[in-house]
Scaffold this active site. Structure first.
Site, PDB file in Angstrom:
ATOM      1  N   ASN A  34      -1.654   5.659   3.636  1.00 12.79           N
ATOM      2  CA  ASN A  34      -1.637   6.146   2.081  1.00 12.79           C
ATOM      3  C   ASN A  34      -3.008   7.185   2.116  1.00 12.79           C
ATOM      4  OD1 ASN A  34      -1.971   6.974  -0.499  1.00 12.79           O
ATOM      5  ND2 ASN A  34      -1.969   4.893  -1.363  1.00 12.79           N
ATOM      6  N   SER A  73       0.764  -1.310  -0.011  1.00 12.42           N
ATOM      7  CA  SER A  73      -0.132  -0.037  -0.011  1.00 12.42           C
ATOM      8  C   SER A  73       0.832   1.404  -0.083  1.00 12.42           C
ATOM      9  CB  SER A  73      -0.960   0.010   1.388  1.00 12.42           C
ATOM     10  OG  SER A  73      -1.609   1.077   1.179  1.00 12.42           O
ATOM     11  N   GLY A  74       0.481   2.032  -1.055  1.00  8.06           N
ATOM     12  CA  GLY A  74       1.378   3.466  -0.979  1.00  8.06           C
ATOM     13  C   GLY A  74       2.550   3.020  -1.685  1.00  8.06           C
ATOM     14  N   SER A 103      -5.672   6.210  -0.560  1.00  4.68           N
ATOM     15  CA  SER A 103      -5.634   4.541  -0.954  1.00  4.68           C
ATOM     16  C   SER A 103      -6.704   3.799  -1.376  1.00  4.68           C
ATOM     17  CB  SER A 103      -5.312   3.979   0.425  1.00  4.68           C
ATOM     18  OG  SER A 103      -5.138   2.602   0.385  1.00  4.68           O
ATOM     19  N   SER A 104      -6.408   3.004  -2.502  1.00  5.39           N
ATOM     20  CA  SER A 104      -7.423   2.473  -3.263  1.00  5.39           C
ATOM     21  C   SER A 104      -8.193   1.123  -2.185  1.00  5.39           C
ATOM     22  CB  SER A 104      -7.057   1.521  -4.264  1.00  5.39           C
ATOM     23  OG  SER A 104      -6.057   2.260  -5.090  1.00  5.39           O
ATOM     24  N   GLU A 139      -1.286  -5.820   2.997  1.00  3.04           N
ATOM     25  CA  GLU A 139      -1.288  -5.094   4.446  1.00  3.04           C
ATOM     26  C   GLU A 139      -0.923  -5.757   5.446  1.00  3.04           C
ATOM     27  OE1 GLU A 139      -4.486  -1.630   2.796  1.00  3.04           O
ATOM     28  OE2 GLU A 139      -5.451  -3.413   4.086  1.00  3.04           O
ATOM     29  N   THR A 175      -1.679   2.510  -8.199  1.00  2.00           N
ATOM     30  CA  THR A 175      -2.750   3.346  -8.892  1.00  2.00           C
ATOM     31  C   THR A 175      -2.029   4.509  -9.709  1.00  2.00           C
ATOM     32  OG1 THR A 175      -4.076   2.939  -6.941  1.00  2.00           O
ATOM     33  CG2 THR A 175      -4.736   4.465  -8.541  1.00  2.00           C
ATOM     34  N   GLY A 188      -2.603  -3.084  -1.994  1.00  2.00           N
ATOM     35  CA  GLY A 188      -1.416  -3.585  -1.565  1.00  2.00           C
ATOM     36  C   GLY A 188      -1.536  -4.633  -0.371  1.00  2.00           C
TER      37      GLY A 188
END
Ligand SMILES: Nc1ncnc2c1ncn2[C@@H]1O[C@H](COP(=O)(O)OP(=O)(O)OP(=O)(O)O)[C@@H](O)[C@H]1O
Ligand SMILES: *[C@@H]1O[C@H](CO)[C@@H](O)[C@H](O)[C@H]1NC(C)=O
Ligand SMILES: *[C@@H]1O[C@H](CO)[C@@H](O)[C@H](O)[C@H]1NC(C)=O
Ligand SMILES: *[C@@H]1O[C@H](CO)[C@@H](O)[C@H](O)[C@H]1NC(C)=O
Ligand SMILES: *[C@@H]1O[C@H](CO)[C@@H](O)[C@H](O)[C@H]1NC(C)=O
Ligand SMILES: [Mg+2]
Length: 645
Positions: free
Chosen positions: A253, A205-206, A256-257, A479, A210, A477
């Protein structure tokens, strides 16, 4: 031949040590010096000397024979030059632009553009090289077929149309590594091999998945632009809209998605873009009703709140102007202030309105979307109180009907019917329908389930459906938080699957190639994560099957679930830690993660009582009727509307 392109990500935090990276390559020269006169080639070479101490000064250069011979020929040279420029413009995309300032790509090929060229390829060498390149803002590096992208955490000017041109149809070794090169290779393979292509993006993540997916779409849209500006605009506007509904601020993030997105771009056989299709899955619906400390709800709630506030429209949508609703303000009570003062929220609202318009939503539809969002916020403010009568002790009622009335009005349904559906449920036994009352806890669960269902279906509806395809998969991502729940388990299983796919293509195919060439294939070593995947997905004894089974027992508890896992999952990837209650650990490919089972059963059930569906179907709001009329597919993904052909 392999027809899949890979992008892989890792995250290296910007390091504070400043290491000046001096490229070992010689100074650049003209591409074909032999095409030019000697004095011109020499003049250019003098201008491009890298070491400023040996580079001649401007005064010195003006004395160069190439410049001196031009004196007195101004008019004829000007004419020649304009002819030349016109010719160059015609050549267009085939010209090479050499750009060389900080924050732009350094157009120079270095041996470590592809780490495969290194003599030693261990983890430390790779990290050192990546770090060295990162200092120089060379965020892209190849390792064979894979592109590693480091998150620059600043905006780089290497994504302009100029750069799309630079990477258009070029051999990979012509230019430094770039995400456009990966997109370009996928596009070229699609056109020349007439085969569908896919690009896999993975990373925590981050890390920048994306952003990278957007860049790929940007380049593909450039390549397949045909001549239709409307279509291009639509494709580029879909992402911001979908992301306003699907992204949220998390601890790591702030954009974040919180959903997986599969975007398919469709092309004609000659490579002109025809449209795009987004499929969405795994939306983190639990975020609608509650967020962890320091996190927020989906962006869209804040955007429309701010937008409606500034338009003086809060009243129309029955939203309070003093205290923000509970769903978007679980903790500090300061959200209202943010909403009023944030410039970002206000701007994003404007942007979202533009997206709706460009993509082609009608005003009526947009109004319905706002109403449903406002209804969700009001629903969260409905409170229940326990009442007991002579016959029933487990009854609940709504003592203060304001939020209930507002929610019902926004949904265009009756307030009494809504209250009925929240505080009681029908059971059919032996052909007879009996009405049972809901306890306060049960009514609260039903309320939240309704909010999640409304948001989930609205999101599916917004997400659109729109030859040959290039598919781009962008998920959230891997986690590992302090507390990991059902959502993290789902995300991590999805990442585990992507890793498996990745291994299959990169390593397994490599081994086959080695074998066919008679090379010792044991040289290629990799961790096969198939056993972990089997542990999750096997039927009937995999973790997910066990969870489904347990979710069907009304008497199941967190303890019975952990016991079931413990009894049935006996392998080195699963363990239950001593002295920590109601937790289990998984050894993922990316590391160990401890999961807290609290809430697993409820989240997995995610059932919406039929009573609620019945009431929502009585709505006079056309969009709402539509959202609750067609059945969902098994995976919860459904595609209703087509706004891109
Ligand atoms: N190529 C890039 N150029 C500039 N900034 C970038 C780039 N890639 C990522 N970033 C920055 O990093 C942030 C996080 O990136 P992004 O949202 O793409 O991460 P992600 O991998 O999709 O994370 P998640 O799994 O949480 O959705 C972006 O908001 C942006 O600020
Ligand atoms: C461009 O695309 C739009 C939307 O997809 C379509 O309505 C329009 O007819 C297209 N225009 C041309 C010139 O092809
Ligand atoms: C989040 O990302 C989307 C898509 O890139 C972008 O349009 C939006 O501006 C970003 N929002 C924030 C708050 O950074
Ligand atoms: C808030 O709403 C109330 C009731 O609708 C209204 O009287 C008041 O003027 C509003 N305040 C602001 C600051 O908009
Ligand atoms: C698991 O989560 C619950 C609910 O959030 C919490 O009360 C409990 O302390 C957590 N357990 C552990 C071991 O962290
Ligand atoms: Mg993302």
């Amino acid at each position: 031949m392999r027809s899949v392109q890979y992008v892989c990500f890792c995250l290296i935090q910007a390091c504070c040590v400043f290491v000046c990276f001096i490229c070992r390559n010689p100074s650049p020269t003209l591409r074909h010096p032999e095409h030019w006169c000697r004095s011109f080639s020499h003049f250019i070479a003098q201008c491009l000397i890298k070491d400023f101490e040996t580079r001649p000064s401007v005064m010195h250069l003006l004395e160069h024979p190439f410049i001196k011979q031009a004196h007195g020929k101004d008019t004829s040279l000007r004419h020649q030059l304009s002819v030349l420029i016109r010719e160059q413009q015609d050549v267009g995309s085939r010209t090479h632009e050499r750009i060389n300032t900080r924050k732009t790509l350094i157009i120079e090929i270095c041996p470590d553009d592809d780490l495969v060229n290194l003599e030693v390829l261990d983890e430390e060498t790779i990290i050192t090289h990546l770090q060295k390149r990162y200092q120089d803002l060379q965020i892209y590096t190849y390792v064979g077929d894979i592109l590693i992208a480091l998150n620059p955490f600043q905006s780089l000017s290497i994504y302009s149309p100029q750069f799309s041109k630079l990477y258009h149809g070029m051999k990979r070794s012509t230019n430094p590594p770039h995400i456009f090169a990966t997109a370009d290779a996928a596009y070229q393979s699609m056109v020349t091999l007439s085969k569908d292509q896919c690009i896999i993006i993975s990373g925590e993540s981050g890390a920048g998945k994306t952003e990278s997916a957007h860049l790929i779409v940007q380049h593909l849209t450039f390549l397949g632009k045909a001549n239709n500006r409307t279509l291009r605009e639509k494709i580029l506007q879909v992402n911001p809209l979908v992301e306003a509904f699907g992204n949220a601020c998390t601890a790591i993030n702030d954009n974040s998605s919180r959903f997986g997105k599969y975007l398919e771009m469709k092309f004609t056989p000659t490579g002109a873009v025809m449209g795009a299709k987004i499929s969405e899955y795994l939306l983190e619906k639990s975020r609608v009703i509650k967020q962890a400390t320091g996190e927020k709800n989906f962006h869209i709630f804040y955007y429309i709140y701010a937008g409606l506030y500034h338009q003086d429209n809060l009243k129309k949508y029955r939203l309070p102007n003093k205290t923000a609703p509970r769903y978007i303000d679980c903790f500090n009570g300061k959200v209202m202030q943010d909403i009023i003062s944030s410039k970002l929220y206000k701007e994003q609202f404007g942007a979202i309105q533009d997206c709706f318009r460009i993509i082609g939503f009608t005003e009526e539809e947009v109004n319905s979307v706002y109403k449903i969002l406002a209804a969700i916020l009001n629903t969260g403010n409905i409170e229940f109180k326990s009442t007991s009568s002579q016959h029933q002790s487990d009854k609940s009622e709504v003592p203060n009907s304001e939020a209930l009335d507002d929610a019902a009005a926004l949904l265009s349904i009756g307030s009494e019917e809504l209250q009925e559906a929240l505080t009681s449920h029908c059971v059919v036994t032996r052909g007879e329908t009996i009405i049972r009352t809901n306890t306060v806890d049960k009514a609260t669960d039903v309320r939240d389930a309704m909010s999640k269902a409304l948001y989930g279906r609205l999101f599916s509806w917004i997400t659109a459906e729109s030859g040959m395809n290039v598919g781009i998969l962008d998920i959230f991502g891997f986690e590992n938080f302090k507390k990991n729940s059902f959502e993290q388990l789902c995300i991590n299983i999805a990442n585990e699957q992507i890793q498996f796919y990745f291994n299959q293509h990169i390593f397994a195919l490599e081994q086959i190639e080695y074998q066919s060439e008679g090379v010792d294939a044991s040289l290629v070593e990799y961790e096969d994560n198939r056993p972990i995947l089997d542990m999750f997905l096997q039927k009937p004894m995999g973790l997910l099957s066990l969870l489904d089974e347990e979710s069907r027992f009304p008497q199941a508890t967190d303890q019975t679930l952990v016991d079931k896992f413990q009894d049935n999952l006996r392998n080195k990837y699963f363990w239950t830690p001593k002295r920590v209650e109601l937790c289990f650990g998984i050894q993922h490919y990316a590391g160990k993660v401890l999961y807290n089972v609290s809430g697993f059963l409820e989240k997995n059930r995610d059932t919406l009582p039929a009573d609620i569906v019945v009431v929502l179907r009585t709505s006079e709001n056309k969009l709402l009727q539509q959202l609750f009329s067609s059945p969902l597919t098994k995976t919860g993904t459904r595609i209703i509307q087509t706004f891109i052909p």
